[in-house]
Design a protein around this motif. Structure first.
Motif, PDB file in Angstrom:
ATOM      1  N   MET A   1      17.672 -35.312  32.575  1.00 34.73           N
ATOM      2  CA  MET A   1      17.681 -36.031  31.194  1.00 34.73           C
ATOM      3  C   MET A   1      18.829 -35.403  30.429  1.00 34.73           C
ATOM      4  N   ARG A   2      19.556 -36.357  29.936  1.00 35.64           N
ATOM      5  CA  ARG A   2      20.713 -36.034  29.229  1.00 35.64           C
ATOM      6  C   ARG A   2      20.381 -36.507  27.541  1.00 35.64           C
ATOM      7  N   TRP A   3      21.349 -36.279  26.670  1.00 38.82           N
ATOM      8  CA  TRP A   3      21.188 -36.366  25.280  1.00 38.82           C
ATOM      9  C   TRP A   3      20.406 -37.735  24.956  1.00 38.82           C
ATOM     10  N   LEU A   4      21.536 -38.723  25.204  1.00 38.81           N
ATOM     11  CA  LEU A   4      21.104 -40.099  24.929  1.00 38.81           C
ATOM     12  C   LEU A   4      19.605 -40.523  25.234  1.00 38.81           C
ATOM     13  N   ARG A   5      19.489 -40.270  26.418  1.00 41.67           N
ATOM     14  CA  ARG A   5      17.990 -40.609  26.988  1.00 41.67           C
ATOM     15  C   ARG A   5      16.909 -39.549  26.326  1.00 41.67           C
ATOM     16  N   THR A   6      17.520 -38.398  25.916  1.00 43.04           N
ATOM     17  CA  THR A   6      16.358 -37.518  25.418  1.00 43.04           C
ATOM     18  C   THR A   6      16.264 -38.049  24.040  1.00 43.04           C
ATOM     19  N   PHE A   7      16.953 -38.323  23.262  1.00 46.21           N
ATOM     20  CA  PHE A   7      17.139 -38.735  21.984  1.00 46.21           C
ATOM     21  C   PHE A   7      16.103 -40.251  21.777  1.00 46.21           C
ATOM     22  N   GLY A   8      16.179 -41.164  22.873  1.00 49.40           N
ATOM     23  CA  GLY A   8      15.301 -41.960  22.919  1.00 49.40           C
ATOM     24  C   GLY A   8      13.697 -41.648  23.255  1.00 49.40           C
ATOM     25  N   GLU A   9      13.540 -40.736  23.834  1.00 50.34           N
ATOM     26  CA  GLU A   9      12.122 -40.147  24.073  1.00 50.34           C
ATOM     27  C   GLU A   9      11.744 -39.455  22.815  1.00 50.34           C
ATOM     28  N   VAL A  10      12.477 -38.616  22.213  1.00 50.11           N
ATOM     29  CA  VAL A  10      12.281 -38.047  20.977  1.00 50.11           C
ATOM     30  C   VAL A  10      11.755 -39.039  19.877  1.00 50.11           C
ATOM     31  N   VAL A  11      12.665 -39.995  19.749  1.00 49.68           N
ATOM     32  CA  VAL A  11      12.037 -41.124  18.714  1.00 49.68           C
ATOM     33  C   VAL A  11      10.675 -41.896  19.212  1.00 49.68           C
ATOM     34  N   ARG A  12      10.602 -42.057  20.202  1.00 51.72           N
ATOM     35  CA  ARG A  12       9.353 -42.697  20.778  1.00 51.72           C
ATOM     36  C   ARG A  12       8.095 -41.620  20.124  1.00 51.72           C
ATOM     37  N   SER A  13       8.377 -40.424  20.742  1.00 50.81           N
ATOM     38  CA  SER A  13       7.297 -39.392  20.472  1.00 50.81           C
ATOM     39  C   SER A  13       7.041 -39.217  19.172  1.00 50.81           C
ATOM     40  N   GLY A  14       8.225 -39.238  18.015  1.00 46.99           N
ATOM     41  CA  GLY A  14       7.850 -38.909  16.790  1.00 46.99           C
ATOM     42  C   GLY A  14       7.106 -40.113  16.140  1.00 46.99           C
ATOM     43  N   LEU A  15       7.483 -41.337  16.637  1.00 46.35           N
ATOM     44  CA  LEU A  15       6.715 -42.514  16.107  1.00 46.35           C
ATOM     45  C   LEU A  15       5.438 -43.084  16.845  1.00 46.35           C
ATOM     46  N   THR A  16       4.754 -42.238  17.662  1.00 47.93           N
ATOM     47  CA  THR A  16       3.770 -42.518  18.631  1.00 47.93           C
ATOM     48  C   THR A  16       2.601 -42.317  17.639  1.00 47.93           C
ATOM     49  N   ILE A  17       1.519 -43.254  17.915  1.00 50.22           N
ATOM     50  CA  ILE A  17       0.170 -43.246  17.333  1.00 50.22           C
ATOM     51  C   ILE A  17      -0.802 -42.488  18.102  1.00 50.22           C
ATOM     52  N   ASP A  18      -1.228 -41.283  18.161  1.00 46.89           N
ATOM     53  CA  ASP A  18      -2.153 -40.793  19.210  1.00 46.89           C
ATOM     54  C   ASP A  18      -3.419 -41.062  18.880  1.00 46.89           C
ATOM     55  N   GLU A  19      -4.042 -41.198  19.979  1.00 47.62           N
ATOM     56  CA  GLU A  19      -5.437 -41.810  20.217  1.00 47.62           C
ATOM     57  C   GLU A  19      -6.346 -40.735  19.784  1.00 47.62           C
ATOM     58  N   ALA A  20      -6.527 -40.145  18.587  1.00 46.78           N
ATOM     59  CA  ALA A  20      -7.360 -38.998  18.222  1.00 46.78           C
ATOM     60  C   ALA A  20      -8.312 -39.770  17.417  1.00 46.78           C
TER      61      ALA A  20
END
Length: 724
Positions: A1-20
């Motif tokens: 996983m390189r930086w560009l793909r990693t940043f995409g995963e980071v953005v999705r994770s940072g804006l994800t709504i957890d089902e809590a």
């Protein structure tokens, strides 16, 4: 996983709504604590004192939402005291950079090392760094600094008093942990109906064990229903696995397999009923059809041999679990008194006795390769550098930059970057929302105080659903507090956005320059798990060779150590998959195959554990030799994995071959389990072994690196010489 793909995963994770699951009552109570301190301070004293009180109450309230097994009121008091102390000490050194910056660096380093105690301690410690940074705008004398520190501590006291007066689901977190453990075993039983070799993740059982550790004072007031079911879940787990397994349990096809599926489904229903009973404190209700299935008749039972034994044992354990949960714990009104004579509960040290534990834990982590130590160094460097940079900018409230850095930084890469993205997005949305309301309402301290309380309540409500969404209302809360104190929104809002962006950028850059990657540590984590699994399997085998109480205690300790090693591997493996670095030592495919092999090895040991004989049973001396061979080979193979050598199972093969010539196997489950373990070890060797070509290439590259380093040292062109 390189930086560009990693940043995409980071953005999705940072804006994800957890089902809590939302907890509005807890949010309402905590917001009431903020209102209780803001209102009187605003009415009787001044907006500045109200802001200090709100700082303590809000931060102490947020601390009580962290996952911890200590009483919430203790967490609130501890957070309030820490905030007050950091505020006062920070003020004493805030007059000059030459005194404040060293204090800030030392305090931030200590806050980073607090992660050795867990995430709750690390997060609370980070808030004290933020409190210290805010102090430069507050008092003008030592006396007033003491007053503000006292008001901040009062906010923590207010939250603790509300928790004491209005408890919401007292022991609720402990009940949930135990219920989740039973539900996890129920889910495992259902999965075994369709996949007889399905793996089991012991995380829920580990969490339940952590929740079961209490102080002596907690043991006196703990509900009786929280005493026994965790141990039953541990004992039910290997039994359902042994019943479903076609090698040591029910046959793969036919009426025996159908009967096993019925028992597994009924067992899942019974475990779910016990989990609901413990979670809600109500009597357990098992469906009548499931209760009918859980009867092993002497004449009509189709299961035979080890499968029949597993079915009978399962019914006994389920009856015991339902008996404990049957009336919500009312059957045993008097908990077992604590003391040396009775080890009925796991002991957790009190807050005062925790100090030696902290000192030992910190000493263990004071090394360069420790992720916690590197996090502490990053935290100290970024806090001081951020403060220096912000102080040179033509902006007020420069402390917002280091506060943003401190609050988003975590010991691992992914959470740090995801929280930085979430904080920036939440801050932009919250500031825009609050700014529009400030402009529409005009200057009114009472209105802004009320809006601050509402924002705090919404922030608490969304605290477990996603950092970005909670941060949105946290940013609005800060804007309303500043408006309450008379700050013009035109000055505060743009500054907060710019400085938050600066702080997030510093936090992300710090991890790039001084990372703590888990990818290079994967071989070591895998080796630790292999060695721990070998000791656990050997302990189970020795339980067959000499079935005594001491052997069972050794088996239990080895099982817990194996689970800890597995959890450490799983955490490192999950983090490594999210890191933008090349695999070192283990490729992603090799790591995945090795993980599956060790899960199979662990499962074989669990199957054998389900049939460990009682103390009055016959010995199985042939198991002792295999246990010694297994422990020796796995320990040596662990060193081989660390050094990237191919593991060898010579002793295990020899012991298994000698076992084949023994006069009659006294336990077919034991013999079959040993064969499954040997198969799993062979799969592990296939996963991590290197071909001759790979070994030659690796040796050539290593030799080339050594020659290059020697040449650099010889001509003085090494990095050390060039920098001199």
């Amino acid at each position: 996983m390189r930086w560009l793909r990693t940043f995409g995963e980071v953005v999705r994770s940072g804006l994800t709504i957890d089902e809590a699951r939302l907890e509005p009552l807890l949010a309402l109570r905590t917001a009431a604590g903020v209102a209780i301190v803001i209102g009187p301070a605003l009415w009787l004293v001044s907006p500045a004192y109200a802001a200090s009180a709100a700082l303590g109450a809000y931060s102490a309230g947020a601390a009580t939402f962290q996952r911890t097994w200590r009483p919430r009121k203790v967490i609130a008091l501890g957070a309030g005291a820490g905030l007050a102390l950091s505020t006062f000490v920070g003020y004493l050194a805030a007059g000059r950079l030459v005194t404040f910056l060293p204090l800030l660096a030392v305090w931030a380093f200590a806050a980073g090392m607090a992660w050795v105690l867990g995430s709750t301690a690390g997060i609370v410690a980070a808030t004290t760094v933020g409190s210290m940074l805010v102090t430069i705008t507050l008092p003008t004398s030592v006396g007033r600094a003491l007053e503000h520190a006292g008001v901040i501590a009062l906010g923590g006291v207010a939250q603790a008093v509300l928790i004491l007066l209005f408890p919401v689901r007292r022991w609720g977190a402990h009940r949930d942990a135990l219920a989740d453990a039973l539900a996890a075993v129920a889910d495992y039983a259902r999965r075994l109906r369709h996949d007889p070799t399905a793996p089991f993740d012991p995380e829920a059982l580990m969490t339940a064990r952590d929740a079961a550790a209490v102080t002596p004072s907690q043991a006196r007031t703990r509900p009786p229903v929280l005493h026994g079911p965790r141990g039953l879940a541990e004992r039910i787990l290997p039994v359902v696995a042994a019943l479903a397994d076609p090698d040591v349990g029910a046959p793969a096809e036919g009426s025996g397999r159908d009967r096993a599926r019925e028992l597994l489904d009924a067992a899942a229903d019974a475990l779910d009923a016990a989990a609901r009973s413990i979670r809600r404190g109500t009597p357990a209700e098992v469906p009548p059809e499931s209760a009918d299935v859980l009867r092993v008749d002497e004449e009509g039972e189709v299961l035979e041999g080890p499968a029949r034994q597993a079915a009978e044992r399962l019914v006994e354990l389920l009856a015991e679990a339902l008996e404990i949960a049957g009336s919500g714990g009312a059957r045993d009104k008097a908990p077992t008194p604590p003391g040396p004579a009775s080890a009925q509960f796991l002991v957790r040290p009190t807050m005062f006795r925790l100090l030696p534990v902290v000192v030992r834990a910190v000493r263990r982590e004071l090394r360069r390769d420790s992720p916690v130590f590197r996090h502490a160094v990053r935290l100290a460097a970024v806090a001081t550098l951020g403060y220096l940079i912000a102080s040179r900018l033509p902006l007020d409230h420069g402390y917002w930059a280091p506060i943003a850095s401190v609050m988003v930084m975590r010991p691992d890469f992914h959470r740090t970057y995801a929280r930085a993205v979430g904080r920036l997005a939440g801050t932009l949305a919250g500031v825009a929302l609050a700014t529009g309301m400030v402009r529409a309402l005009g200057p009114d301290a009472q209105v802004f105080g009320a809006l601050a309380v509402v924002s705090a309540a919404l922030s608490y409500t969304l605290l477990r659903t996603g950092y970005a969404y909670s941060q949105c209302f946290t940013a609005a809360y800060v804007v309303f507090l500043l408006g309450m104190g008379g700050q013009a929104w035109e000055q505060t809002v743009p500054e907060r956005v710019v400085l938050t962006l600066l702080g997030g950028a510093l936090a992300m850059l710090a991890y790039v320059l001084f990372p703590a990657w888990e990818t290079p540590r994967l071989p070591g984590r895998l080796a630790d798990w292999l060695a721990a699994n070998g000791r656990y399997a050997a302990a189970v085998l020795r339980g067959y060779a000499e079935p005594t109480r001491e052997r069972r205690a050794d088996m239990r300790r080895a099982l817990l150590a194996s689970r800890e090693a597995r959890a450490a591997w799983q955490e490192a493996y999950d983090q490594a998959r999210q890191e933008p670095v090349r695999p070192r030592g283990l490729t992603s495919r090799e790591a995945e195959d090795a993980q599956e092999a060790l899960k199979g090895f662990d499962r074989a040991a669990m199957l054998m554990e389900s049939h460990v004989p009682r103390a009055d049973s016959r010995f199985a001396p042939e198991a002792e030799r295999f246990a010694e061979a297994l422990e020796a080979d796995t320990a040596r193979a662990a060193d081989d994995v660390r050094e990237h050598r191919n593991p060898d199972w010579g002793r295990v093969e020899e012991a298994l071959h000698a076992w084949e010539g023994a006069a009659g196997d006294r336990s077919p489950v034991l013999r079959r389990g040993a064969e499954l373990q040997k198969r799993a070890l062979d799969n592990l060797a296939t996963a991590v072994s290197r071909t001759p070509l790979e070994r030659d290439v690796g040796s050539a590259r290593e030799e080339q690196r050594v020659r290059a380093a020697a040449a650099a040292e010889g001509d003085g062109s090494s990095p050390a010489h060039r920098s001199g």
